[in-house]
Design a protein around this motif. Structure first.
Motif, short mmCIF file in Angstrom:
data_model
loop_
_atom_site.label_atom_id
_atom_site.label_comp_id
_atom_site.label_asym_id
_atom_site.label_seq_id
_atom_site.Cartn_x
_atom_site.Cartn_y
_atom_site.Cartn_z
N THR A 233 0.81 -1.22 0.00
CA THR A 233 0.00 0.00 0.00
C THR A 233 0.84 1.27 0.00
N GLY A 234 2.15 1.13 -0.22
CA GLY A 234 2.97 2.31 -0.47
C GLY A 234 3.56 2.99 0.74
N PHE A 235 3.51 2.34 1.91
CA PHE A 235 4.13 2.94 3.09
C PHE A 235 5.59 2.53 3.17
N ALA A 236 6.43 3.44 3.66
CA ALA A 236 7.87 3.20 3.69
C ALA A 236 8.25 2.08 4.65
N SER A 237 7.42 1.85 5.66
CA SER A 237 7.72 0.82 6.65
C SER A 237 6.43 0.43 7.36
N SER A 238 6.47 -0.67 8.09
CA SER A 238 5.30 -1.06 8.86
C SER A 238 5.04 -0.04 9.97
N ALA A 239 6.10 0.58 10.49
CA ALA A 239 5.92 1.61 11.52
C ALA A 239 5.15 2.81 10.96
N ALA A 240 5.45 3.17 9.72
CA ALA A 240 4.73 4.28 9.09
C ALA A 240 3.26 3.93 8.90
N LEU A 241 2.99 2.69 8.46
CA LEU A 241 1.60 2.26 8.32
C LEU A 241 0.88 2.32 9.66
N ARG A 242 1.51 1.81 10.70
CA ARG A 242 0.86 1.79 12.01
C ARG A 242 0.56 3.21 12.50
N HIS A 243 1.51 4.13 12.26
CA HIS A 243 1.31 5.51 12.72
C HIS A 243 0.11 6.14 12.02
N HIS A 244 0.07 6.07 10.69
CA HIS A 244 -1.04 6.69 9.95
C HIS A 244 -2.34 5.96 10.21
N PHE A 245 -2.29 4.64 10.38
CA PHE A 245 -3.49 3.86 10.63
C PHE A 245 -4.15 4.32 11.93
N ARG A 246 -3.34 4.46 12.97
CA ARG A 246 -3.89 4.90 14.26
C ARG A 246 -4.41 6.34 14.16
#
Length: 330
Positions: free
Chosen positions: A286-299
């Motif tokens: 889905t184009g996020f630089a890392s899983s940490a970035a996904l988790r941050h934006h998801f929350r």
């Protein structure tokens, strides 16, 4: 007379150093009630300006002592923003806050303010290219991925090339009301030709009516795994960046990057509900630089985490539930 102290660190963009004088000087000239002193204060080691314009050698009439009685301290961005700020800078910022000063940071200037620990537990933003980096380096900050100007207590942070102007106009509006800020903005941004805006709007309407954004929206949704930029999207739409932004806001209520972020999060939600794909792989898809970035934006946009979303969905009979707030794109 309120004092605006602009903290110039080595590598600060030249336009961010001059914008406060431009905004507050214009306000003072056009409105008798608006009075400001704008100071350029050099941090230790100040030598030249940074990008995007060519570097210029620079000196300033004040040092860190110029912050001592400032009502507002404004921190532009700088090159090497991950480096520790020069000696004395963090102490000077903490002292300013302790005296009750407001502090504003523009673009990567947010990293300087964050290094002082002053943004811990607060909302803040920075330029979109550095959103994920700020969240990873300073996890105690609630990083706003969509903010233009974010205000939290005495702190203002701003994003974008024009973030310095946005934050100065915000301060002006707080001090003297929206009318003064609006008139100052119009004075600074009036087109060279009186009918330029109406002509451009007519062109945009004709293009939108004949083509529309739907093909570009579908292309974006099919290209979420790619590192799309606003110029990429404008090229696909066959229009300028300014026209693209106006059309996106009219059609979706969002900027192109806001729409892209929400599309990525909606696809991440779908994958979490419909598959057992690991979160790390979903981030890449889905184009996020890392899983940490996904988790941050998801929350930030749904109020929960990817793992909690997946767990909640598995105990729910409703396939549309279990992932917090929906990051709707319209």
């Amino acid at each position: 007379m309120p004092v605006i102290a602009v903290l110039a660190l080595d590598g600060a963009p030249g336009h961010q150093l001059t914008t406060p004088g431009l905004v507050f000087g214009t306000a003072c000239r056009e409105h008798r009630a608006a009075e400001y002193e704008v100071r350029l204060c050099a941090g230790p080691g100040l030598r030249t300006t940074g990008g995007p314009a060519p570097a210029l050698r620079i000196s300033a009439p004040y040092g860190l002592d110029g912050l001592a009685d400032a009502d507002v301290v404004l921190i532009p961005g700088r090159d090497r923003h991950r480096d520790e700020p020069p000696p004395g800078v963090l102490a000077a910022l903490r002292a300013a806050v302790g005296r009750g000063s407001r502090v504003a940071a523009v673009g990567t200037g947010t990293f300087t303010l964050a290094a002082a620990g002053l943004l811990d537990g607060r909302r803040a933003t920075t330029g979109w290219r550095h959103i994920e980096e700020l969240a990873e380096l300073h996890p105690r900050i609630d990083v706003d991925p969509l903010g233009t100007v974010v205000e939290d207590g005495p702190f203002l942070t701003a994003a974008g090339v024009y973030g310095g102007m946005d934050v100065c106009l915000h301060i002006l509006g707080r001090d003297h009301g929206r009318r003064v800020a609006g008139e100052t903005s119009r004075e600074l941004l009036t087109p060279l030709h009186a009918d330029a805006d109406s002509v451009q709007e007519e062109i945009d309407r004709e293009v939108a009516e004949s083509v529309g954004l739907e093909p570009t929206l579908r292309w974006m949704e099919a290209s979420l795994h790619l590192p799309l930029t606003v110029p990429d999207i404008a090229t696909h739409a066959g229009t300028s960046i300014s026209s693209l932004t106006r059309r996106f806001r009219a059609h979706t209520g969002l900027s192109p990057l806001q729409y892209l972020l929400r599309a990525r999060l909606q696809e991440a939600q779908r994958l979490l509900r419909a598959t057992d794909t690991p979160v790390e792989r979903i981030a890449a898809l889905t184009g996020f630089a890392s899983s940490a970035a996904l988790r941050h934006h998801f929350r930030a946009l749904t109020g929960t985490t990817p793992s909690a979303c997946r767990r909640a969905h598995r105990i729910s009979d409703d396939p549309g539930r279990g992932c917090g707030r929906s990051p709707d794109r319209t």
